[in-house]
Design a protein around this motif. Structure first.
Motif, PDB file in Angstrom:
ATOM      1  N   ARG A  75       8.695  13.521  16.483  1.00 41.69           N
ATOM      2  CA  ARG A  75      10.121  13.805  15.935  1.00 41.69           C
ATOM      3  C   ARG A  75      10.583  13.117  14.753  1.00 41.69           C
ATOM      4  NH1 ARG A  75      15.242  11.952  16.802  1.00 41.69           N
ATOM      5  NH2 ARG A  75      17.050  13.366  17.005  1.00 41.69           N
ATOM      6  N   ALA A  76      10.605  11.766  14.957  1.00 34.92           N
ATOM      7  CA  ALA A  76      11.046  10.747  14.199  1.00 34.92           C
ATOM      8  C   ALA A  76      10.303  11.034  12.703  1.00 34.92           C
ATOM      9  CB  ALA A  76      10.822   9.391  14.511  1.00 34.92           C
ATOM     10  N   ALA A  77       8.964  11.095  12.762  1.00 40.71           N
ATOM     11  CA  ALA A  77       8.101  11.461  11.559  1.00 40.71           C
ATOM     12  C   ALA A  77       8.617  12.551  10.803  1.00 40.71           C
ATOM     13  CB  ALA A  77       6.681  11.380  11.800  1.00 40.71           C
ATOM     14  N   ILE A  78       8.725  13.792  11.503  1.00 41.79           N
ATOM     15  CA  ILE A  78       9.317  14.807  11.010  1.00 41.79           C
ATOM     16  C   ILE A  78      10.611  14.801  10.366  1.00 41.79           C
ATOM     17  CG2 ILE A  78       9.779  17.328  11.172  1.00 41.79           C
ATOM     18  CD1 ILE A  78       6.898  16.918  11.469  1.00 41.79           C
ATOM     19  N   ILE A  79      11.368  14.436  11.153  1.00 41.04           N
ATOM     20  CA  ILE A  79      12.980  14.094  10.763  1.00 41.04           C
ATOM     21  C   ILE A  79      13.081  13.164   9.359  1.00 41.04           C
ATOM     22  CG2 ILE A  79      15.195  13.005  11.219  1.00 41.04           C
ATOM     23  CD1 ILE A  79      14.974  14.025  14.070  1.00 41.04           C
ATOM     24  N   ASN A  80      12.317  12.236   9.449  1.00 37.18           N
ATOM     25  CA  ASN A  80      12.143  11.309   8.207  1.00 37.18           C
ATOM     26  C   ASN A  80      11.732  12.066   6.895  1.00 37.18           C
ATOM     27  OD1 ASN A  80      12.414   8.650   6.852  1.00 37.18           O
ATOM     28  ND2 ASN A  80      10.011   8.810   6.748  1.00 37.18           N
ATOM     29  N   LEU A  81      10.893  13.030   7.231  1.00 38.74           N
ATOM     30  CA  LEU A  81      10.239  13.792   5.909  1.00 38.74           C
ATOM     31  C   LEU A  81      11.077  15.095   5.567  1.00 38.74           C
ATOM     32  CD1 LEU A  81       6.473  14.021   6.919  1.00 38.74           C
ATOM     33  CD2 LEU A  81       7.553  12.748   5.003  1.00 38.74           C
ATOM     34  N   LEU A  82      12.040  15.304   6.342  1.00 42.67           N
ATOM     35  CA  LEU A  82      12.883  16.397   5.989  1.00 42.67           C
ATOM     36  C   LEU A  82      14.060  15.975   5.008  1.00 42.67           C
ATOM     37  CD1 LEU A  82      13.616  18.082   9.566  1.00 42.67           C
ATOM     38  CD2 LEU A  82      11.949  18.917   7.746  1.00 42.67           C
ATOM     39  N   ALA A  83      14.046  14.761   5.115  1.00 42.68           N
ATOM     40  CA  ALA A  83      15.104  14.053   3.912  1.00 42.68           C
ATOM     41  C   ALA A  83      14.522  14.007   2.556  1.00 42.68           C
ATOM     42  CB  ALA A  83      15.487  12.949   4.308  1.00 42.68           C
ATOM     43  N   SER A  84      13.104  14.383   2.376  1.00 39.43           N
ATOM     44  CA  SER A  84      12.392  14.225   1.088  1.00 39.43           C
ATOM     45  C   SER A  84      12.759  15.481   0.069  1.00 39.43           C
ATOM     46  CB  SER A  84      10.953  14.254   1.178  1.00 39.43           C
ATOM     47  OG  SER A  84      10.529  13.054   2.228  1.00 39.43           O
ATOM     48  N   PRO A  85      12.923  14.887  -1.112  1.00 35.10           N
ATOM     49  CA  PRO A  85      13.277  15.826  -2.159  1.00 35.10           C
ATOM     50  C   PRO A  85      12.476  17.196  -2.253  1.00 35.10           C
ATOM     51  CG  PRO A  85      13.174  13.469  -3.185  1.00 35.10           C
ATOM     52  CD  PRO A  85      12.677  13.434  -1.735  1.00 35.10           C
ATOM     53  N   TYR A  86      11.065  16.997  -1.964  1.00 32.23           N
ATOM     54  CA  TYR A  86      10.134  18.235  -2.044  1.00 32.23           C
ATOM     55  C   TYR A  86      10.679  19.285  -0.993  1.00 32.23           C
ATOM     56  CZ  TYR A  86       7.326  16.117   1.720  1.00 32.23           C
ATOM     57  OH  TYR A  86       6.669  15.513   2.731  1.00 32.23           O
ATOM     58  N   ILE A  87      11.005  18.646   0.154  1.00 29.02           N
ATOM     59  CA  ILE A  87      11.613  19.326   1.280  1.00 29.02           C
ATOM     60  C   ILE A  87      12.825  20.170   1.097  1.00 29.02           C
ATOM     61  CG2 ILE A  87      12.412  19.335   3.805  1.00 29.02           C
ATOM     62  CD1 ILE A  87       9.266  18.987   3.502  1.00 29.02           C
TER      63      ILE A  87
ATOM     64  N   ARG B 251      13.600  24.238   0.698  1.00 27.23           N
ATOM     65  CA  ARG B 251      14.485  24.787   1.521  1.00 27.23           C
ATOM     66  C   ARG B 251      15.374  25.701   0.646  1.00 27.23           C
ATOM     67  NH1 ARG B 251      16.808  20.010   5.269  1.00 27.23           N
ATOM     68  NH2 ARG B 251      15.490  20.423   7.110  1.00 27.23           N
ATOM     69  N   LEU B 252      15.822  25.206  -0.632  1.00 22.08           N
ATOM     70  CA  LEU B 252      16.720  25.743  -2.035  1.00 22.08           C
ATOM     71  C   LEU B 252      15.998  26.867  -2.383  1.00 22.08           C
ATOM     72  CD1 LEU B 252      17.773  22.657  -3.791  1.00 22.08           C
ATOM     73  CD2 LEU B 252      19.029  24.296  -2.227  1.00 22.08           C
ATOM     74  N   LYS B 253      14.545  27.145  -2.133  1.00 24.30           N
ATOM     75  CA  LYS B 253      13.816  28.236  -2.631  1.00 24.30           C
ATOM     76  C   LYS B 253      13.878  29.443  -1.419  1.00 24.30           C
ATOM     77  CE  LYS B 253      10.504  26.279  -5.722  1.00 24.30           C
ATOM     78  NZ  LYS B 253       9.010  25.858  -5.695  1.00 24.30           N
ATOM     79  N   GLY B 254      14.547  29.005  -0.407  1.00 22.89           N
ATOM     80  CA  GLY B 254      14.769  29.997   0.599  1.00 22.89           C
ATOM     81  C   GLY B 254      13.682  30.178   1.735  1.00 22.89           C
ATOM     82  N   THR B 255      12.824  29.114   1.779  1.00 26.47           N
ATOM     83  CA  THR B 255      11.716  29.118   2.472  1.00 26.47           C
ATOM     84  C   THR B 255      12.289  29.082   4.017  1.00 26.47           C
ATOM     85  OG1 THR B 255      10.317  27.739   1.166  1.00 26.47           O
ATOM     86  CG2 THR B 255       9.471  27.792   3.227  1.00 26.47           C
ATOM     87  N   PRO B 256      11.791  29.687   4.920  1.00 26.38           N
ATOM     88  CA  PRO B 256      12.135  29.711   6.438  1.00 26.38           C
ATOM     89  C   PRO B 256      11.867  28.300   7.040  1.00 26.38           C
ATOM     90  CG  PRO B 256      10.838  31.526   5.962  1.00 26.38           C
ATOM     91  CD  PRO B 256      10.650  30.883   4.844  1.00 26.38           C
ATOM     92  N   PRO B 257      12.653  27.855   7.906  1.00 24.35           N
ATOM     93  CA  PRO B 257      12.728  26.502   8.518  1.00 24.35           C
ATOM     94  C   PRO B 257      11.341  26.343   8.965  1.00 24.35           C
ATOM     95  CG  PRO B 257      14.903  27.615   9.060  1.00 24.35           C
ATOM     96  CD  PRO B 257      13.940  28.528   8.471  1.00 24.35           C
ATOM     97  N   TRP B 258      10.717  27.227   9.976  1.00 21.72           N
ATOM     98  CA  TRP B 258       9.372  26.825  10.628  1.00 21.72           C
ATOM     99  C   TRP B 258       8.315  26.737   9.339  1.00 21.72           C
ATOM    100  CZ3 TRP B 258       5.262  29.877   9.390  1.00 21.72           C
ATOM    101  CH2 TRP B 258       5.392  31.116   9.007  1.00 21.72           C
TER     102      TRP B 258
END
Length: 318
Positions: free
Chosen positions: A204-216, A220-227
């Motif tokens: 969970r910590a590793a995923i959440i840390n990556l979710l703040a990255s610019p490419y993520i 998201r801005l492109k409308g990619t589903p969360p999963w």
């Protein structure tokens, strides 16, 4: 490829040096234990002649440094000497026990690893939700609880009150595979509860840390589903820390089963270590400790190699 081999070679060389240091610590810490081994074997009524003969037979009349190198050279060929109590080969005694411990660890790992990674991804997707908070409280409870406490709780409910599984994991060679799984379910579940909790929180910590990255954020801005953001973008880049966590927990499953095996009377290497300590069977104690150390170092090496292979920045440090 050459850079990877050099890095792996350096890790392997460092692991061998660490194992050598640990072997020195194991041998001489046992040497510093109070009491006379020969006296413990023969009892208080033994004569001086008998004690001297036994010390000579066991090599105790040699200097400690000489006995250490004899023991180390024997360990390199898996010859750990003979048991003081039974006189049998130590390798033969702990070989079967270590196989049973590996089976128990594999049983727990097959359940724990996929469950932990799946739960870690789910709680990362549902961050700050009720499910996330409940999962954090439950996993923290399991991590904070001693293994023997969890084991006794499982025995109380699953064995005593509900009668679903046996409280004692007595196994023999004549059992079928399903019977073996049933007899070892409770000790495996005890290990799973602790390992899943730790691996889930780290995933969970590793995923959440990556979710703040610019490419993520761009995905998201492109409308990619969360999963899809998690599976295709975040998870592949989180494999390095996840592999480290998995390897360390696998090391725990093998080296940290002593209390679990004692609680469920499981005939593994942890139970053999406890029995040897109570009987002052020092060759078995030394062999078990060395095997635990070698297993832990080997799995740490596997974690380092896995991190290198899954992280381009580590594969190309320049």
């Amino acid at each position: 490829m050459g850079d990877i081999l050099r890095l792996v070679g350096k890790r392997l060389g460092l692991g061998l040096v660490i194992l050598l240091v640990i072997s020195v610590i194991i041998f001489f810490m046992v040497e510093l234990l109070p009491g006379d081994i020969a006296q413990a074997v023969l009892g208080q009524g033994a004569t001086e002649e008998n004690l001297a003969a036994l010390r000579k037979e066991m090599g105790l009349d040699q200097p400690a440094i000489v006995r250490y190198f004899d023991w180390l050279l024997g360990a390199l060929t898996f010859d750990f000497g003979q048991s003081i109590v039974t006189g049998n080969s130590v390798a033969a005694i702990i070989g079967d026990r270590f196989t049973k411990t590996l089976f128990l660890a594999a049983y727990a790992a097959v359940i724990a690893v996929p469950v932990a990674i799946t739960l870690g991804v789910v709680v990362a997707l549902l961050r700050n939700s009720i499910f996330d908070r409940v999962a954090n409280v439950v996993t923290l409870t399991f991590i904070s609880s001693p293994e023997f406490f969890l084991g006794y709780i499982l025995i109380l409910y699953f064995a005593v009150k509900w009668g679903m599984f046996p409280a004692i994991s007595s196994i023999n060679d004549g059992m079928t595979f399903l019977e073996l799984l049933e007899r070892t379910f409770l000790p495996a579940l005890t290990l799973v509860l602790v390992v899943v909790a730790h691996m889930m929180r780290m995933t969970r910590a590793a995923i959440i840390n990556l979710l703040a990255s610019p490419y993520i954020e761009m995905a998201r801005l492109k409308g990619t589903p969360p999963w899809k953001v998690i599976v295709k973008h975040a998870l592949p880049n989180a494999w390095a820390p996840i592999i480290n966590v998995i390897a360390l927990n696998l090391a725990y499953l093998i080296t940290g089963v002593v209390l679990v095996e004692v609680v469920f009377v499981y005939p593994g290497i942890g139970q053999a270590l406890v029995d040897a300590v109570s009987k002052r069977d020092f060759p078995i104690v030394q062999a078990c400790c060395l095997i635990f150390a070698a297993t832990f170092i080997l799995l740490n090496l596997a974690a380092d190699v896995g991190s290198i292979l899954t992280n381009p920045r580590l594969r190309h440090p320049k």
